[in-house]
Write an enzyme that holds these catalytic residues in place. Structure first.
Site, mmCIF file in Angstrom:
data_model
loop_
_atom_site.group_PDB
_atom_site.id
_atom_site.type_symbol
_atom_site.label_atom_id
_atom_site.label_comp_id
_atom_site.label_asym_id
_atom_site.label_seq_id
_atom_site.Cartn_x
_atom_site.Cartn_y
_atom_site.Cartn_z
ATOM 1 N N HIS A 266 14.609 13.529 69.576
ATOM 2 C CA HIS A 266 13.348 14.267 69.707
ATOM 3 C C HIS A 266 12.345 13.538 70.597
ATOM 4 O O HIS A 266 11.398 14.145 71.089
ATOM 5 C CB HIS A 266 12.751 14.570 68.323
ATOM 6 C CG HIS A 266 12.086 13.424 67.642
ATOM 7 N ND1 HIS A 266 12.650 12.749 66.574
ATOM 8 C CD2 HIS A 266 10.890 12.827 67.852
ATOM 9 C CE1 HIS A 266 11.831 11.802 66.167
ATOM 10 N NE2 HIS A 266 10.747 11.831 66.929
ATOM 11 N N ASP B 118 19.773 13.570 65.288
ATOM 12 C CA ASP B 118 18.601 13.154 66.059
ATOM 13 C C ASP B 118 18.833 11.779 66.674
ATOM 14 O O ASP B 118 18.333 10.765 66.202
ATOM 15 C CB ASP B 118 17.379 13.135 65.133
ATOM 16 C CG ASP B 118 16.085 12.870 65.876
ATOM 17 O OD1 ASP B 118 16.072 13.027 67.116
ATOM 18 O OD2 ASP B 118 15.086 12.516 65.220
ATOM 19 N N GLN C 16 4.015 8.147 62.878
ATOM 20 C CA GLN C 16 3.908 8.563 64.265
ATOM 21 C C GLN C 16 3.882 7.357 65.208
ATOM 22 O O GLN C 16 3.108 6.444 65.011
ATOM 23 C CB GLN C 16 2.646 9.409 64.475
ATOM 24 C CG GLN C 16 2.792 10.869 64.081
ATOM 25 C CD GLN C 16 2.749 11.095 62.592
ATOM 26 O OE1 GLN C 16 2.451 10.182 61.829
ATOM 27 N NE2 GLN C 16 3.051 12.307 62.164
ATOM 28 N N GLY C 17 4.730 7.402 66.215
ATOM 29 C CA GLY C 17 4.819 6.297 67.162
ATOM 30 C C GLY C 17 5.974 5.356 66.867
ATOM 31 O O GLY C 17 6.363 4.563 67.714
ATOM 32 N N ASP C 18 6.529 5.435 65.651
ATOM 33 C CA ASP C 18 7.679 4.602 65.285
ATOM 34 C C ASP C 18 8.998 5.334 65.476
ATOM 35 O O ASP C 18 10.062 4.728 65.408
ATOM 36 C CB ASP C 18 7.583 4.160 63.817
ATOM 37 C CG ASP C 18 6.482 3.140 63.585
ATOM 38 O OD1 ASP C 18 6.267 2.302 64.477
ATOM 39 O OD2 ASP C 18 5.830 3.198 62.539
ATOM 40 N N SER C 19 8.936 6.647 65.690
ATOM 41 C CA SER C 19 10.149 7.447 65.872
ATOM 42 C C SER C 19 11.077 6.808 66.892
ATOM 43 O O SER C 19 10.632 6.243 67.893
ATOM 44 C CB SER C 19 9.783 8.844 66.348
ATOM 45 O OG SER C 19 9.234 9.610 65.323
#
Length: 262
Positions: A72, A119, A212-215
């Site tokens: 993603h 993913d 958010q931002g660690d994905s």
């Protein structure tokens, strides 16, 4: 009286649905809430994936030419690898280490953005580029079909948001320890948000999580990269564990081996 009771029942049902819908799923994004700052060299496989010079996700070094992240993170832009770079060899999000260009992007062929299944994506750089920096070293992958034991300790790291209420990325790499969750419990906890598949697993800990931002970033255990930060509901929510891509899933592990020979 009967009509009043029916009206109250209807109001309750509507209120319940609104309340349930108000819990936003973390699809797709993942931060380290309440984590600790990493020291230089502590996570030599950790990468910052950047699009148009801006940090968007984490990634991990597999060898000199290959990195791995969440699908993603690159979805919709995989035909424009020139937009992406990788910062490596530094715990600082925006300085230090070196920056390498991405030459090719491969999303897992059965990735589904609707349910976040499979993913995972691979990033190819110039041959040997990722291990030219002395502060960088690859992380090993698990074997196909390797079992992730329930309640296993694992470490997740990244530069994501530092709290669920403030959209501020961490300037320094952070990490925290979580425990893997029973797969059936994981599915039941997230059943109103689509549940999980065999290509996913959950991990959680009290008051700490990825966000958010660690994905796309790494979840490691016993020296191996067992998962990739994928999705969740909120961040560090005690009722919802974080969801990770299961890298030992045969369809994922076989695909990685086919492309990278690793």
């Amino acid at each position: 009286m009967r009509n009043l009771a029916s009206l109250l029942t209807l109001i309750f049902a509507i209120s319940w649905k609104i309340c349930e819908a108000s819990v936003p799923p973390r699809r797709p994004d993942g931060r380290i809430v309440n984590g600790r700052e990493a020291n230089e060299g502590e996570f030599p496989y950790q990468l910052s994936l950047r699009r148009l010079t801006v940090h968007i996700c984490g990634a991990s070094v597999l060898d000199g030419s290959w990195a791995i992240t969440a699908a993603h993170c690159v979805d919709g832009h995989e035909k424009k690898p020139q937009e992406f770079t990788l910062r490596l060899g530094s715990v600082k999000r925006s300085s230090g280490g070196s920056v390498m260009s991405v030459r090719t992007i491969y999303k897992h062929p059965t990735y589904d953005a609707k349910d976040m299944n499979f993913d995972v994506a691979l990033l190819r750089t110039q041959p040997g580029a990722l291990t030219q920096n002395p502060n960088v070293s690859p992380i090993a992958l698990p074997e196909a079909g390797a079992v992730i034991e329930e309640n296993q300790l694992a470490v997740v790291s990244g530069w994501g948001y530092m709290s669920s209420t403030e959209s501020v990325l961490s300037s320094t790499l952070k990490y925290t320890t979580v425990r893997t969750v029973n797969q059936e419990k994981c599915h039941n906890d997230l059943r109103y948000h689509g549940g999980v598949t065999d290509a996913m697993f959950c991990a959680s800990a009290r008051n700490t999580d990825a966000c958010q931002g660690d994905s796309g970033g790494p979840l490691t255990a016993q020296g191996k990269l067992i998962g990739i930060v994928s999705w969740g509901v909120g961040c560090a929510d005690p009722f919802y564990p974080g969801v990770y891509t299961r890298l030992s899933h045969p369809s994922i592990r076989g695909w990685v081996r086919m492309l990278t020979k690793l």
